[in-house]
Design a protein around this motif. Structure first.
Motif, PDB file in Angstrom:
ATOM      1  N   TYR A 216      58.084  27.100 -11.469  1.00  0.00           N
ATOM      2  CA  TYR A 216      57.846  25.944 -10.612  1.00  0.00           C
ATOM      3  C   TYR A 216      59.144  25.226 -10.228  1.00  0.00           C
ATOM      4  O   TYR A 216      59.197  24.519  -9.221  1.00  0.00           O
ATOM      5  CB  TYR A 216      56.865  24.961 -11.271  1.00  0.00           C
ATOM      6  N   LEU A 217      60.218  25.431 -11.007  1.00  0.00           N
ATOM      7  CA  LEU A 217      61.492  24.785 -10.695  1.00  0.00           C
ATOM      8  C   LEU A 217      62.361  25.575  -9.715  1.00  0.00           C
ATOM      9  O   LEU A 217      63.230  25.010  -9.059  1.00  0.00           O
ATOM     10  CB  LEU A 217      62.302  24.555 -11.980  1.00  0.00           C
TER      11      LEU A 217
ATOM     12  N   LYS B  75      62.846  24.280  -6.250  1.00  0.00           N
ATOM     13  CA  LYS B  75      63.345  22.902  -6.227  1.00  0.00           C
ATOM     14  C   LYS B  75      64.846  22.790  -6.489  1.00  0.00           C
ATOM     15  O   LYS B  75      65.464  21.790  -6.153  1.00  0.00           O
ATOM     16  CB  LYS B  75      62.603  22.060  -7.275  1.00  0.00           C
TER      17      LYS B  75
END
Length: 161
Positions: A88-89, A92
């Protein structure tokens, strides 16, 4: 991004710095960008054509305010140590170009006075810092970096005390 796309990405070249004081404690900083209890040792990217040793001294000062004259480089890891970001990172951080980082770690002994430490740098990364025994440090590290930290502590253990 799906898992196959993430695994196809390269690792970002990075240095990590384990700073020990004369008492054998390790410098740790609480990340300024996290509301969680997310502590880490200083680290940062290696710029193009930059030697890892130079990057480590640059990152040391950029993140802690510690000038290079206030440390002795005692050792560096025998190889690059990779870690993967949680999926999920990945999108980002670093514009989604890396799956994680491969790090060359340096052990430095801090020979200055704590007054030289200033985390209020031009681009602060930490909002608090402290000296911790190596075994306590592991309990404060974000889980996805814990294996890396265990390896670094194990490799440098004999030189820290």
């Amino acid at each position: 991004m799906n898992a196959d796309e993430i695994y196809a990405l390269p690792y970002r070249p990075c240095v990590g710095i384990m700073i020990c004081n004369r008492a054998g404690q390790i410098f740790a900083g609480q990340r300024i960008d996290s509301s969680l209890d997310a502590w880490q040792m200083p680290q940062g990217g290696v710029e193009e054509n930059e030697e890892p040793r130079h990057a480590a001294l640059r990152e040391l000062e950029e993140e802690t305010g510690i000038p290079s004259y206030a440390v002795e480089i005692l050792a560096e890891t025998s190889d690059w140590i990779p870690y993967d970001l949680p999926h999920y990172l990945v999108p980002k951080l670093w514009k989604g170009r890396y799956r994680g980082q491969k790090q060359r770690w340096f052990l430095m002994r801090f020979i200055g006075d704590d007054g030289l430490i200033n985390i209020q740098t031009q681009h602060p990364e930490f909002n608090r810092w402290c000296w911790l025994p190596p075994e306590e440090l592991l309990g404060r590290i974000v889980p996805f970096k814990r294996d890396t930290y265990e390896r670094v502590i194990r490799e440098f253990h004999a030189l820290v005390a």
